[in-house]
Design a protein around this motif. Structure first.
Motif, PDB file in Angstrom:
ATOM      1  N   ASN A 168       0.858  -1.182   0.000  1.00 37.79           N
ATOM      2  CA  ASN A 168       0.000   0.000   0.000  1.00 37.79           C
ATOM      3  C   ASN A 168       0.895   1.234   0.000  1.00 37.79           C
ATOM      4  N   SER A 169       0.294   2.368  -0.291  1.00 35.50           N
ATOM      5  CA  SER A 169       0.997   3.630  -0.083  1.00 35.50           C
ATOM      6  C   SER A 169       0.163   4.465   0.874  1.00 35.50           C
ATOM      7  N   LEU A 228      -5.522   5.892  -0.547  1.00 36.02           N
ATOM      8  CA  LEU A 228      -5.010   5.803  -1.927  1.00 36.02           C
ATOM      9  C   LEU A 228      -5.658   6.846  -2.841  1.00 36.02           C
ATOM     10  N   ILE A 255      -2.605  -5.040  -3.715  1.00 35.02           N
ATOM     11  CA  ILE A 255      -2.702  -3.732  -3.079  1.00 35.02           C
ATOM     12  C   ILE A 255      -3.779  -3.839  -2.002  1.00 35.02           C
ATOM     13  N   PRO A 257      -5.588  -1.503   0.498  1.00 36.04           N
ATOM     14  CA  PRO A 257      -5.737  -0.093   0.890  1.00 36.04           C
ATOM     15  C   PRO A 257      -5.870   0.089   2.393  1.00 36.04           C
TER      16      PRO A 257
END
Ligand code: HAM
Length: 443
Positions: A168-169, A228, A255, A257
């Motif tokens: 994730n970012s 995100l 991914i 989130p």
């Protein structure tokens, strides 16, 4: 006299016994070899640091700092100290204190015990070991990818399957701030579903609520505003850059989130390697970027990224594989009877070790030195390839009896070898026999 009370290990703190030690050694050696092959250098920091270091690095409103730290006052001078709950804070402190990045970025690794006062259960202990890597001074997604691929190589080398990568970012501080406002508004709308911990964190650390394991809150957090969707151009480009390298190298990921991590120093990339084979404590490795951390310690802005693996959890997986690490064995067991024989045995054992052999010398127990027969039993149990036997006759003739304990067809061949030739004889036999897995010869 009454029997003294038994002292046992502290709850949640484990002994690593000799039967398990070879597996630990296999894991450590494999990991160190891989880290070295990627150019990482070892760093060792103290187990005890000032309490303030962790509070500042990890964040005041985190499980670790709020309730899991082993903190105490030094009775000598009143210093407030803490047993390290993780390794990143100490490494960052050392990097700054010694100005390690003055001549460019550094790739570092460490291993050792960490301490958290958690509720012990399978895979969760109060003293546990981490293997960690920190890349300090690198800003691009390339190093994030390198760290992740290093882990993949480790799982491959250890034969660990069924482990997945979640990615994730969490963006930068501004992006999180914008998301936070919307998230709090959303959570407030669902306040009736929030449990006590979530309510407490609603305004101090709402992001962590997304990480909840409470089943009653799952649907609600799944539908919560996603960080995100708040990422700006640069954070998105970083994430896309990382995904691109992972894709080109066939690293699979999902991914997630909701992956936010439990420590406050992260920004942008966060990741976890997770397995379903260990019950609820299935994260075997976790990490991410912590670009702002060094600046918050008064250093010059220096981006950084790293991970740490839980060694107990990985060892548990290796056990499940029926991983056959070579048990503790030796090449030669020295059997002797009588004072002069013992003196010769000591001398020969040292010479054999000089030649690179692992040698166990029979020593006395409260039951005495033991008969030849009982010593030979010990030699057999030691897994030694050879027993070197010295008794009165051998002393008289200056020749030792050298017995092959694990001959080709199971027979135990014996030779009479002059003392001064024993080393050459045994080495010759072992080198000629080098694919036997019980041989430890390391010239
Ligand atoms: P962490 O997620 O707190 O991150 O811990 C990393 C790993 O240590 C976990 O994924 C788990 O495998 C293991 N671990 C954590 N707590 C326990 C426990 N009580 N018992 C057994 N194993 C445990 C960190 O510590 C960060 N310093 C990682 C990092 C490095 N991020 C950037 N650089």
């Amino acid at each position: 006299m009454s029997k003294p009370e038994k002292i046992v290990a502290i709850k949640g703190m484990n002994d690593i016994l000799p039967t398990n030690a070879p597996l630990w050694e296999l894991f450590e050696n494999t990991t160190e070899t891989i880290l070295k092959s990627y150019g990482y250098q070892k760093i060792v920091t103290p187990i005890v640091e000032e309490t303030g270091l962790f509070a500042r690095a990890i964040g005041a409103v985190t499980d670790i700092v709020e309730k899991e730290m082993y903190s105490f006052e030094d009775s000598m001078n009143g210093d407030k100290l803490t047993l390290r709950p993780e390794g990143t804070a100490g490494v960052v402190r050392a990097v700054l204190e010694h100005n390690l990045v003055y001549d460019g970025p550094k790739r570092l690794w460490y291993k050792g015990p960490m301490f958290r006062h958690e509720r012990p259960q399978r895979g969760r202990y109060r003293q546990f070991f981490q293997f960690g890597a920190e890349a300090v001074g690198f800003s691009g997604p390339d190093i994030d990818a390198e760290l992740i691929m290093m882990c993949r190589r480790l799982w491959d080398d250890l034969g660990i399957q069924n482990v997945r990568l979640e990615l994730n970012s969490i963006g930068n501080a501004d992006e999180r701030l914008r998301h936070r406002a919307d998230l709090i508004a959303y959570l407030e709308k669902h306040e009736d579903i929030l449990d006590a911990e979530a309510k407490r964190r609603l305004h101090s650390n709402p992001l962590r609520i997304l990480d909840t394991k409470n089943p009653a809150m799952q649907d609600m957090v799944n539908a919560a505003p996603k960080l995100l969707d708040y990422l700006g151009e640069e954070s998105l480009a970083h994430l896309e850059g990382l995904k691109k390298i992972l894709d080109r190298n066939a690293v699979q990921y999902t991914i997630n989130p909701r992956l936010v991590r439990g420590l406050d120093y992260y920004n942008r990339t966060v990741f976890e390697w997770v397995t379903d084979e260990l019950g609820s404590q299935g994260t075997i490795c976790a990490g991410g970027r912590y670009d702002p951390l060094i600046e918050t310690f008064g250093g010059k802005a220096t981006p950084a990224v790293g991970f740490a693996m839980g060694m107990e959890r990985i060892i548990e997986l290796m056990k499940g594989l029926g991983e056959a690490a070579a048990p503790n064995q030796c090449d030669v067991y020295m059997v002797h009877q009588g004072e002069e024989a013992q003196a010769q045995a000591f001398i020969l054992a040292e010479r054999l070790r000089d030649a690179g052999l692992d040698v166990v010398l029979h020593c006395a127990t409260p039951a005495g030195a033991g008969s030849f027969k009982s010593q030979m039993k010990k030699a057999d149990g030691s897994g030694a390839a050879f027993a070197v036997i010295i008794g009165e006759d051998e002393v008289a003739s200056s020749k030792a009896a050298v017995k092959a304990m694990r001959g080709e067809s199971g027979e135990q061949q014996q030779a009479s070898v002059p003392f001064e030739e024993v080393v050459d004889y045994v080495v010759d036999q072992i080198v000629g026999d080098h694919d036997h897995d019980h041989v430890h010869y390391h010239p």
